[in-house]
Design a protein around this motif. Structure first.
Motif, mmCIF file in Angstrom:
data_model
loop_
_atom_site.group_PDB
_atom_site.id
_atom_site.type_symbol
_atom_site.label_atom_id
_atom_site.label_comp_id
_atom_site.label_asym_id
_atom_site.label_seq_id
_atom_site.Cartn_x
_atom_site.Cartn_y
_atom_site.Cartn_z
ATOM 1 N N ASP A 277 0.886 -1.249 0.209
ATOM 2 C CA ASP A 277 -0.010 -0.119 0.083
ATOM 3 C C ASP A 277 0.785 1.053 0.121
ATOM 4 O OD1 ASP A 277 -2.184 -1.546 0.201
ATOM 5 O OD2 ASP A 277 -2.301 -1.506 1.932
ATOM 6 N N ARG A 280 2.268 1.901 -3.284
ATOM 7 C CA ARG A 280 1.191 1.824 -4.132
ATOM 8 C C ARG A 280 0.699 3.604 -3.911
ATOM 9 N NH1 ARG A 280 -2.630 -3.370 -4.206
ATOM 10 N NH2 ARG A 280 -2.296 -3.936 -6.589
ATOM 11 N N PRO A 285 -1.191 4.985 -9.165
ATOM 12 C CA PRO A 285 -2.034 3.441 -8.505
ATOM 13 C C PRO A 285 -2.390 2.974 -10.062
ATOM 14 C CG PRO A 285 -3.628 5.527 -8.323
ATOM 15 C CD PRO A 285 -2.166 5.938 -8.772
#
Ligand code: KIV
Length: 294
Positions: A277, A280, A285
């Protein structure tokens, strides 16, 4: 304590056959020891099997020592015999003694092997007296390939056979602990074996020798006819076809990578969810590989 030259002599005295094989590196040395080989020869066949030379003549002391050390590191109980390369033992006795000593003190070998008959007897005596066990090598002596003119059967006339018997006796008298007989008729090897108190080790010398030595690359099928060699010597029995297995495996690997079958998910590593996460969040994204992670 490693196996000694006395152990080899006791095997002859008990009429127990003595198997030897060559090895040139740590991985194979470990494997040979685990398979029960008690005597490993780091042969100067290193030249052709590993280094890509077309004879044993060019191989040097430094190249031999490098491989002797690797074999010694790969073994704990096996007796390691270091082959003396061509120019290491032809100049004079002092130089031969220094080079043979290096095989033991720097290489960690337990004995050395050198080629030649009567003309080497005084050298063998000097080395033996200095505490360096010497294995002789008679018959086809590959370091003399330029004089012999080919890998041909030796001792095939009464005169040549007589010379070989005398050479063997001279080496024994000089203190050699064993003698390799290469490419000589089986009956002659049998006669020499009977005459000597020390063990004979044959290669292409028939079944009457006290022991046998083979080049491990030959008997394991690592040298493929048509790729590495033109033909295998008559005395080689193929116990495996490792080069074929290796080629099949490599072709399968090439095809798997080419067609995306390797690596699989099980052969890959997952990333922690938080790290995924995090990375990202710092990237667009819509870009990058998908993550399936915990
Ligand atoms: O170098 C070698 O492998 C040898 C054997 C053939 C005896 O000398």
């Amino acid at each position: 304590m490693r196996v000694t030259v006395r152990d080899m002599q006791q095997m002859k005295d008990r009429a127990e056959k003595i198997p030897l094989l060559t090895a040139y590196d740590h991985t194979w040395a470990k494997l040979l020891e685990a398979a029960g080989v008690r005597f490993i020869l780091v042969g100067d066949s290193l030249a052709q099997c590993i280094l890509g030379y077309d004879s044993t003549v060019p191989v040097t002391m430094d190249e031999m020592l490098h491989h002797v050390r690797a074999v010694v590191r790969g073994t704990s109980a096996t007796h390691v015999i270091a082959d003396m390369p061509f120019m290491s033992c032809r100049i004079n006795e002092d130089e031969t003694l220094r080079n043979a000593g290096r095989m033991l003190s720097e290489g960690g070998a337990q004995s050395v092997k050198l080629e030649g008959g009567r003309q080497m007897a005084q050298t063998v005596r000097r080395l033996s007296e200095a505490g360096i066990p010497v294995m002789g090598h008679l018959g086809l002596t590959p370091q003399s390939i330029n004089r012999l003119g080919g890998h041909t059967l030796q001792g095939n006339s009464a005169e040549d056979a007589g010379r070989l018997v005398e050479d063997a006796l001279a080496l024994q008298d000089a203190g050699a602990y064993s003698i390799v007989l290469e490419l000589v008729p089986a009956r002659l090897a049998g006669i020499i074996t009977e005459k000597l108190k020390i063990p004979t080790i044959g290669i292409g010398a028939g079944p009457h020798c006290d022991g046998q030595v083979q080049v491990s690359h030959d008997i394991l099928g690592l040298l493929e006819v048509g790729i590495h060699v033109d033909h295998l010597p008559r005395h080689v029995r193929l116990y495996a076809q490792l080069s074929r297995d290796a080629m099949a495996a490599v072709s399968a690997y090439v095809a798997d990578v080419g067609e995306g079958r390797f690596p699989s998910e099980a052969e890959s590593f997952k990333m922690k969810r938080a790290a995924l996460d995090g990375i990202r969040g710092r990237q667009d994204p819509t870009q990058g590989p998908p993550g399936e992670d915990s």
